[in-house]
Write an enzyme that holds these catalytic residues in place. Structure first.
Site, PDB file in Angstrom:
ATOM      1  N   ILE A 142      50.791 -38.916  29.014  1.00  0.00           N
ATOM      2  CA  ILE A 142      49.923 -39.551  28.271  1.00  0.00           C
ATOM      3  C   ILE A 142      49.325 -38.556  27.085  1.00  0.00           C
ATOM      4  O   ILE A 142      48.706 -38.752  26.266  1.00  0.00           O
ATOM      5  CB  ILE A 142      48.681 -40.037  28.954  1.00  0.00           C
ATOM      6  CG1 ILE A 142      47.883 -38.852  29.960  1.00  0.00           C
ATOM      7  CG2 ILE A 142      49.139 -41.092  29.829  1.00  0.00           C
ATOM      8  CD1 ILE A 142      46.437 -39.519  30.182  1.00  0.00           C
ATOM      9  N   ASP A 143      49.644 -37.333  27.530  1.00  0.00           N
ATOM     10  CA  ASP A 143      49.198 -36.059  26.473  1.00  0.00           C
ATOM     11  C   ASP A 143      49.920 -35.723  25.241  1.00  0.00           C
ATOM     12  O   ASP A 143      49.448 -35.255  24.216  1.00  0.00           O
ATOM     13  CB  ASP A 143      49.196 -34.606  27.248  1.00  0.00           C
ATOM     14  CG  ASP A 143      48.242 -34.707  28.490  1.00  0.00           C
ATOM     15  OD1 ASP A 143      47.103 -35.149  28.453  1.00  0.00           O
ATOM     16  OD2 ASP A 143      48.466 -33.899  29.616  1.00  0.00           O
TER      17      ASP A 143
END
Length: 363
Positions: A142-143
């Site tokens: 998700i980063d």
């Protein structure tokens, strides 16, 4: 369905590191495409590299793949085990990690391995490739911080969740005329904080890449308050650093963070209240950002990447990350990806847009 010949017959799959929306969609696409187009068989490996070491496997055709496209998490389970870091013999088998991995490959007759994960996962995948194993990496996080790819699946879903979270907290900030610090995931990079902060109209966005000066933030907020603004939203990456922390080395910073009794968002809130006199509270969105069902965008991205991974396997394009560049699928060598992160550059166009709109970054 017709199949194309390939020397790769049996493939292991594992997910490692934090879970993220889109993992199951990528697994589904890989297994279906690999079977339909190349006649491949797939072996699921439970709990990441831990399962690869222990030989904890099962046949993927034992589960129904179709519903996986919309399911969050990982059907394979995951862990943060790193076989090359401080390797010690297994207390039950007496085997070192690499010996266990060799046994798993032999027992399951694996021709190749697909590793779905982030920086740590693909760094380990690169090391396995150097050991002579046929390995391919898939970019999950998700980063959005994996070097060598424009996008990672899970990122867009996390933007949606974080944006909705900030907007929900806005109503509390407005009602109580407070400043609300919303802590967003992102230890090393601030892509998620930047995108969700801009999408949710945050007044202040704090990123790991831009050390903040609390006095500049206070000056900005006081000026806005004098103009009649009654509440504030601060989107704060969990890895945001102040000016003093930015001067510390990696080990020193880690030690300083471990000594903190609360996360960065709480510290920032306390600092803002002390400097401005504005009542300030903190909300940590936490694991909500990487849980739940993947968005349609991430389902499609993960499906494209999983499908392409089957082609990489069939063509023997090992030692590569299945990456995206300009909307196209490309191969990025795992050796290039290993041990690196992709920070938000100072000249990023979205960062420039946010500054042009008057958002404060504390610098």
């Amino acid at each position: 369905m017709a199949t194309t010949k390939t020397s790769v017959k049996t493939v292991g799959i594992l997910t490692s590191g934090g879970d993220a929306p889109g993992l199951n969609a990528a697994i589904r696409a890989l297994c279906i495409s690999g079977k339909n187009n190349y006649g491949m068989k797939f072996i699921g490996i439970r709990n990441g590299y831990r399962g690869l070491i222990d030989g904890d496997t099962f046949k993927m055709d034992e589960i129904d793949l179709q519903p996986l496209i919309s399911q969050g998490g990982s059907v394979l389970g995951t862990s943060r085990v790193k076989p090359f870091k401080n390797p010690v013999p297994d207390p039950n088998t007496g085997l070192l990690p690499l010996e266990g991995i060799r046994k798993t490959f032999k027992d399951n007759k694996l021709d190749a391995l697909v590793c779905l994960g982030g920086n740590g996962t693909n760094t380990t995948a690169s090391l396995l490739f150097e050991e002579g194993y046929n390995v391919i990496g898939l970019p999950k996080t998700i980063d959005n911080d994996i070097f060598g790819t424009d996008e990672t699946f899970g990122f867009r879903t996390a933007i949606d969740v974080a944006t909705d979270g900030i907007e929900a907290i806005r109503t509390t900030a407005r009602s109580h005329r407070r400043a609300m610090v919303v802590e967003i995931m992102g230890h090393k990079v601030g892509w998620l904080g930047l995108y969700s902060g801009l999408a949710a109209r945050a007044d202040v966005i704090l990123l790991p890449e831009i050390p903040y000066d609390i006095k500049k933030i206070a000056k900005y907020m006081k000026a806005k308050k004098s103009e009649g603004q009654e509440y504030f939203i601060i989107a704060c990456s969990e890895g945001a650093m102040d000016l003093n922390e930015a001067k510390l080395g990696k080990k020193e910073l880690k030690k300083a963070r471990e000594a903190m009794t609360h996360s960065v968002g709480f510290r920032v809130a306390k600092e803002i209240e002390a400097e401005t006199g504005i009542e300030t509270r903190t909300s940590v969105l936490g694991y909500l950002q990487r849980g739940g069902e993947p968005s349609p965008y991430d389902r499609i991205l993960a499906t494209r990447i999983g499908d392409a991974a089957a082609d990489f396997l069939a063509e023997g394009r090992f030692g590569n990350l299945v990456a995206t560049k300009g909307g196209e699928i490309v191969a990025t060598p795992l050796s290039v990806v290993a041990g690196r992160v992709k920070p938000v550059p100072q000249d990023d166009t979205l960062l420039k847009t946010a500054r042009n709109l008057g958002i404060c970054f504390g610098d």
